[in-house]
Write a protein that holds these residues in place. Sequence first.
Motif, mmCIF file in Angstrom:
data_model
loop_
_atom_site.group_PDB
_atom_site.id
_atom_site.type_symbol
_atom_site.label_atom_id
_atom_site.label_comp_id
_atom_site.label_asym_id
_atom_site.label_seq_id
_atom_site.Cartn_x
_atom_site.Cartn_y
_atom_site.Cartn_z
ATOM 1 N N UNK A 40 -12.036 4.612 -4.984
ATOM 2 C CA UNK A 40 -12.743 4.082 -3.821
ATOM 3 C C UNK A 40 -13.364 5.238 -3.071
ATOM 4 N N UNK A 41 -14.659 5.083 -2.746
ATOM 5 C CA UNK A 41 -15.372 6.153 -2.054
ATOM 6 C C UNK A 41 -16.320 5.532 -1.041
ATOM 7 N N UNK A 42 -16.325 6.102 0.184
ATOM 8 C CA UNK A 42 -17.257 5.716 1.241
ATOM 9 C C UNK A 42 -17.965 6.983 1.697
ATOM 10 N N UNK A 43 -19.279 7.055 1.464
ATOM 11 C CA UNK A 43 -20.054 8.258 1.784
ATOM 12 C C UNK A 43 -21.134 7.904 2.786
ATOM 13 N N UNK A 44 -20.950 8.412 4.027
ATOM 14 C CA UNK A 44 -21.947 8.235 5.094
ATOM 15 C C UNK A 44 -22.171 9.601 5.713
ATOM 16 N N UNK A 45 -23.119 10.372 5.197
ATOM 17 C CA UNK A 45 -23.284 11.752 5.682
ATOM 18 C C UNK A 45 -23.289 11.810 7.208
ATOM 19 N N UNK A 46 -22.496 12.754 7.763
ATOM 20 C CA UNK A 46 -21.681 13.799 7.084
ATOM 21 C C UNK A 46 -20.262 13.374 6.771
ATOM 22 N N UNK A 47 -19.924 12.047 6.970
ATOM 23 C CA UNK A 47 -18.548 11.598 6.781
ATOM 24 C C UNK A 47 -18.324 11.182 5.325
ATOM 25 N N UNK A 48 -17.048 11.414 4.877
ATOM 26 C CA UNK A 48 -16.700 11.098 3.495
ATOM 27 C C UNK A 48 -15.252 10.625 3.445
ATOM 28 N N UNK A 49 -15.046 9.511 2.741
ATOM 29 C CA UNK A 49 -13.686 9.009 2.492
ATOM 30 C C UNK A 49 -13.543 8.776 0.992
ATOM 31 N N UNK A 50 -12.430 9.302 0.426
ATOM 32 C CA UNK A 50 -12.214 9.194 -1.010
ATOM 33 C C UNK A 50 -10.746 8.891 -1.260
ATOM 34 N N UNK A 51 -10.494 7.953 -2.187
ATOM 35 C CA UNK A 51 -9.109 7.588 -2.491
ATOM 36 C C UNK A 51 -8.992 7.223 -3.952
ATOM 37 N N UNK A 52 -8.038 7.896 -4.639
ATOM 38 C CA UNK A 52 -7.661 7.505 -5.998
ATOM 39 C C UNK A 52 -6.471 6.580 -5.859
ATOM 40 N N UNK A 53 -6.658 5.308 -6.121
ATOM 41 C CA UNK A 53 -5.660 4.287 -5.817
ATOM 42 C C UNK A 53 -4.416 4.434 -6.684
ATOM 43 N N UNK A 54 -3.333 3.930 -6.141
ATOM 44 C CA UNK A 54 -2.024 4.067 -6.793
ATOM 45 C C UNK A 54 -1.987 3.309 -8.128
ATOM 46 N N UNK A 87 -2.602 5.896 -2.225
ATOM 47 C CA UNK A 87 -3.255 6.771 -3.203
ATOM 48 C C UNK A 87 -2.243 7.287 -4.197
ATOM 49 N N UNK A 88 -2.761 7.824 -5.272
ATOM 50 C CA UNK A 88 -1.922 8.377 -6.323
ATOM 51 C C UNK A 88 -1.357 9.714 -5.859
ATOM 52 N N UNK A 89 -0.055 9.819 -5.813
ATOM 53 C CA UNK A 89 0.576 11.044 -5.322
ATOM 54 C C UNK A 89 0.768 12.052 -6.460
ATOM 55 N N UNK A 90 0.854 13.338 -6.061
ATOM 56 C CA UNK A 90 1.141 14.440 -6.997
ATOM 57 C C UNK A 90 0.118 14.501 -8.129
ATOM 58 N N UNK A 91 -1.150 14.215 -7.798
ATOM 59 C CA UNK A 91 -2.204 14.317 -8.812
ATOM 60 C C UNK A 91 -2.901 15.665 -8.671
ATOM 61 N N UNK A 92 -2.974 16.412 -9.782
ATOM 62 C CA UNK A 92 -3.625 17.723 -9.701
ATOM 63 C C UNK A 92 -5.145 17.558 -9.655
#
Length: 424
Positions: A40-54, A87-92
């Motif tokens: 999931x990604x929300x990009x509204x320059x200059x704001x950014x939200x990113x999440x790799x779901x669990x 979000x997915x924890x401990x992801x490199x």
Amino acid sequence: MPVWLREYSWRQTGSAVYLSLPLRGVRVTRANIFCTDQYLKVSIPPFLFEAVLYAPIDDTNSTAKIGNGIIFFTLYKKEVAMWESLTLANADKEKLQSLRQNAVLKAHEKAKEETEAKKVTKQEHKKYALEATMKLEEAERKRIEDLKEKERQKVTKELELWRKQQKDAEKEKRVQKEGELHEKVEQLKENKKEKINKTRIPDEGTSKIRLKPTKGCHGSYGMFSENLKEEQLPAPRSAATIKINFTSRVFPTALRESRVAEEEEWLRKQAEARRTISADLSELEDLKEDEKNPDWLKDKGNKMFATGNYLAAVNAYNLAVRLNNKLPLLYLNRAACHLKLRNLHKAIEDSSKALELLTPPVPDNENARVKAYVRRGTAFCQLELYTEGLQDYEAALKIDPKNRTIEKDAEKIRHLIQGTMQDS
């Protein structure tokens, strides 16, 4: 550098996740949100939200509501379970990068599949529109043929009745003439008898006067020998041959009644249309000659538009444009269909093309130019390009300054522009 959005709230049930992301002071559209089954990604320059779901979600049925400076996501889980975190924890870093790339690839594949599906649907709609057009034309042709047959039968009956009346009238005249001739013959007989009686000499005995019978009367007296003379018939007329030469013409009217310049222009346009048809219109091979006429297709498109079948009208106008791309009314009518179908960019293109063809500006094309400006201005305003839309409405007002409807719409656009400037 983007500003990462860390403030959000979420809750979950066994089958769904509810995520609330505050974004005050910025304007959010659907284009700013990107979502796949685990990204999931929300990009509204200059704001950014990113999440790799669990865990994976059903990105097709998941929804996002935008309002009051908040994006509220409803994410439906593919498997019923409770997540330990959003979000997915401990992801490199490498795993996150791999997940992003996979999400982008899946999004591209999905977009490609949707494009192919739209293409197939468009072809099916086009085929359906042509079939519907042909069915309507066939029904119209049958109706016209039935009317012609009824008229033919009616005229035939009237002609037979007239012929019968003429025969009766001729028969009556012939009987009347025969009666008059019989009366004349009887009158002549009476006159002859009176004349003979007057010229007879009285004697003591009965004196008999013999009259020499005329030939061909079989012993009867020649009552016409003294009063009637043989008619002198005129000599027959001399015969001759008159040669008549006709001017070879394409049109049925006589040359003295024609307009040569207009007929030559019409023939030139028809030849150009036929060349265009034979060049690249294989899908029209099954149509008749009168159905390959741009004017015929324009009329069909107008009928489809009147009945609300805008997609079929667009297909008819498309074929007409391929036959003749110099008719501004085709682009103008197709722009109206695109407005109804929310194809705003295509409406702008067709309106601009119509304005190019409506040159030079003359009083005869004022109405068409006003419609082109108004339709293009409407498309601009629906795309929230109010400045360009106001320019087109003002151009239409210059042509038709007494049009109160256009004037009111232009005033509304000015208020919208002022409100937008105040908000900014």
